[in-house]
Structure formats: structure tokens, C-alpha cells
Scaffold this motif. Structure first.
Motif, PDB file in Angstrom:
ATOM      1  N   THR A   1       0.864  -1.171   0.000  1.00 37.68           N
ATOM      2  CA  THR A   1       0.000   0.000   0.000  1.00 37.68           C
ATOM      3  C   THR A   1       0.905   1.227   0.000  1.00 37.68           C
ATOM      4  N   TYR A   2       0.669   2.103  -0.939  1.00 42.08           N
ATOM      5  CA  TYR A   2       1.492   3.298  -1.096  1.00 42.08           C
ATOM      6  C   TYR A   2       0.761   4.495  -0.498  1.00 42.08           C
ATOM      7  N   TYR A   3       1.501   5.279   0.272  1.00 41.57           N
ATOM      8  CA  TYR A   3       0.941   6.433   0.962  1.00 41.57           C
ATOM      9  C   TYR A   3       1.658   7.703   0.516  1.00 41.57           C
ATOM     10  N   CYS A   4       0.865   8.705   0.224  1.00 38.53           N
ATOM     11  CA  CYS A   4       1.390  10.031  -0.051  1.00 38.53           C
ATOM     12  C   CYS A   4       1.573  10.767   1.277  1.00 38.53           C
ATOM     13  N   ALA A   5       2.612  11.583   1.376  1.00 39.98           N
ATOM     14  CA  ALA A   5       2.870  12.303   2.618  1.00 39.98           C
ATOM     15  C   ALA A   5       3.389  13.700   2.324  1.00 39.98           C
ATOM     16  N   ALA A   6       3.212  14.568   3.311  1.00 43.55           N
ATOM     17  CA  ALA A   6       3.750  15.922   3.244  1.00 43.55           C
ATOM     18  C   ALA A   6       4.403  16.247   4.577  1.00 43.55           C
ATOM     19  N   ASP A   7       5.551  16.897   4.505  1.00 41.39           N
ATOM     20  CA  ASP A   7       6.259  17.249   5.736  1.00 41.39           C
ATOM     21  C   ASP A   7       7.096  18.495   5.503  1.00 41.39           C
ATOM     22  N   LEU A   8       7.271  19.287   6.546  1.00 42.03           N
ATOM     23  CA  LEU A   8       8.075  20.494   6.422  1.00 42.03           C
ATOM     24  C   LEU A   8       9.570  20.192   6.283  1.00 42.03           C
ATOM     25  N   ALA A   9       9.980  19.023   6.672  1.00 42.54           N
ATOM     26  CA  ALA A   9      11.405  18.707   6.668  1.00 42.54           C
ATOM     27  C   ALA A   9      11.949  18.646   5.252  1.00 42.54           C
ATOM     28  N   ARG A  10      12.949  19.464   4.962  1.00 43.73           N
ATOM     29  CA  ARG A  10      13.619  19.413   3.668  1.00 43.73           C
ATOM     30  C   ARG A  10      14.841  18.498   3.719  1.00 43.73           C
ATOM     31  N   ASN A  11      15.241  18.153   4.924  1.00 44.88           N
ATOM     32  CA  ASN A  11      16.346  17.202   5.086  1.00 44.88           C
ATOM     33  C   ASN A  11      15.808  15.817   4.757  1.00 44.88           C
ATOM     34  N   LEU A  12      16.297  15.248   3.682  1.00 45.79           N
ATOM     35  CA  LEU A  12      15.733  13.987   3.209  1.00 45.79           C
ATOM     36  C   LEU A  12      16.087  12.819   4.112  1.00 45.79           C
ATOM     37  N   ASN A  13      17.073  12.990   4.973  1.00 49.77           N
ATOM     38  CA  ASN A  13      17.346  11.945   5.966  1.00 49.77           C
ATOM     39  C   ASN A  13      16.168  11.786   6.920  1.00 49.77           C
ATOM     40  N   VAL A  14      15.454  12.871   7.164  1.00 55.16           N
ATOM     41  CA  VAL A  14      14.264  12.774   8.010  1.00 55.16           C
ATOM     42  C   VAL A  14      13.243  11.869   7.341  1.00 55.16           C
ATOM     43  N   TRP A  15      13.053  12.041   6.051  1.00 55.66           N
ATOM     44  CA  TRP A  15      12.113  11.198   5.316  1.00 55.66           C
ATOM     45  C   TRP A  15      12.566   9.740   5.346  1.00 55.66           C
ATOM     46  N   ARG A  16      13.835   9.509   5.205  1.00 53.27           N
ATOM     47  CA  ARG A  16      14.341   8.132   5.170  1.00 53.27           C
ATOM     48  C   ARG A  16      14.256   7.470   6.544  1.00 53.27           C
ATOM     49  N   LEU A  17      14.559   8.213   7.594  1.00 52.19           N
ATOM     50  CA  LEU A  17      14.758   7.599   8.904  1.00 52.19           C
ATOM     51  C   LEU A  17      13.538   7.686   9.817  1.00 52.19           C
ATOM     52  N   ARG A  18      12.568   8.529   9.474  1.00 57.20           N
ATOM     53  CA  ARG A  18      11.401   8.689  10.343  1.00 57.20           C
ATOM     54  C   ARG A  18      10.125   8.506   9.533  1.00 57.20           C
TER      55      ARG A  18
END
Length: 126
Positions: free
Chosen positions: A92-109
């Protein structure tokens, strides 16, 4: 911010699909946009992310070279093109939005994004 995802379906291995995520709300352009996926019995994992300006893009190693994330500012929509699909892409694929521009945040959290769309199921048969 509201996110509306669509485009999942069933496809054979080697095939392609395109997922869409349309954003709305007064502040959505402040946010990075991206996709995660969760397979049955597995944890949610990062797939790809993009800024609305297009200058900040990242992919998970498992999809690099096969998936492409793009944005259409006129339509307020982010797309995920899935090519050369494999059975292990089933999730199941989920779309997300976040203020973090640091892509490590996307990868790790992967569970800490600010906003989520409803999931869309991608099933790849071998």
C-alpha cells in the motif's frame, strides 16, 4: 493540508503504474511531498520525495532507476511513476507531506510525517 492519492491497481511484473497525490490547503506549498509504502507484515518505508520547486529529490535505493517522482505545480499534484515493477513492490502506497527538507528525516522517520493521504494498493503479480 489535505492529500488525495490515487492510481493503484494490479499489474504484472515488468509493468508500470502511475500514482497521483493532489494537495490542497492554504500552506501545502511549504511542504515537501513524497511517497511511502507498506507491505503486509512489514514496516512502512520511504520510497521517494520531492520539493515543489523540484530542486530536492530523493529515492530509496530499492526503487532508484525504476521509479520517478515529479510535480505539477499547476495541478497541485505529485506523481510517482512506477516502472519495471517487481513482486516485492507490492504494497500500500501512501502520499505524505512534511516540512522537513532534510531527506534523511524522510528516510529515517517514516512514521513522523506531518500529513498523510489514504493509501492506494499496488499489487504486482509474477
Amino acid at each position: 493540508v489535505q492529500l488525495q492519492a490515487s492510481g493503484g491497481g494490479a499489474v504484472q511484473a515488468g509493468g508500470s503504474l502511475r500514482l497521483s497525490c493532489t494537495a490542497s490547503g492554504s500552506t501545502f506549498r511549504r511542504y515537501m511531498m513524497g511517497w511511502f509504502r507498506q507491505a503486509p507484515g512489514k514496516e512502512r518505508e520511504f520510497v521517494a520525495a520531492i520539493s515543489w520547486s523540484g530542486d530536492n529529490i530523493d529515492y530509496a535505493d530499492s526503487v532508484k532507476g525504476r521509479f520517478a517522482i515529479t510535480g505539477d505545480n499547476a495541478k497541485n499534484t505529485v506523481y510517482l511513476q512506477l516502472n519495471s515493477l517487481k513482486s516485492e513492490d507490492t504494497a500500500t502506497y501512501y502520499c505524505a507531506a512534511d516540512l522537513a527538507r532534510n531527506l534523511n528525516v524522510w528516510r529515517l522517520r517514516p512514521n513522523a510525517m506531518d500529513y498523510w493521504g489514504k493509501g492506494t494498493l499496488v499489487t504486482v503479480s509474477s
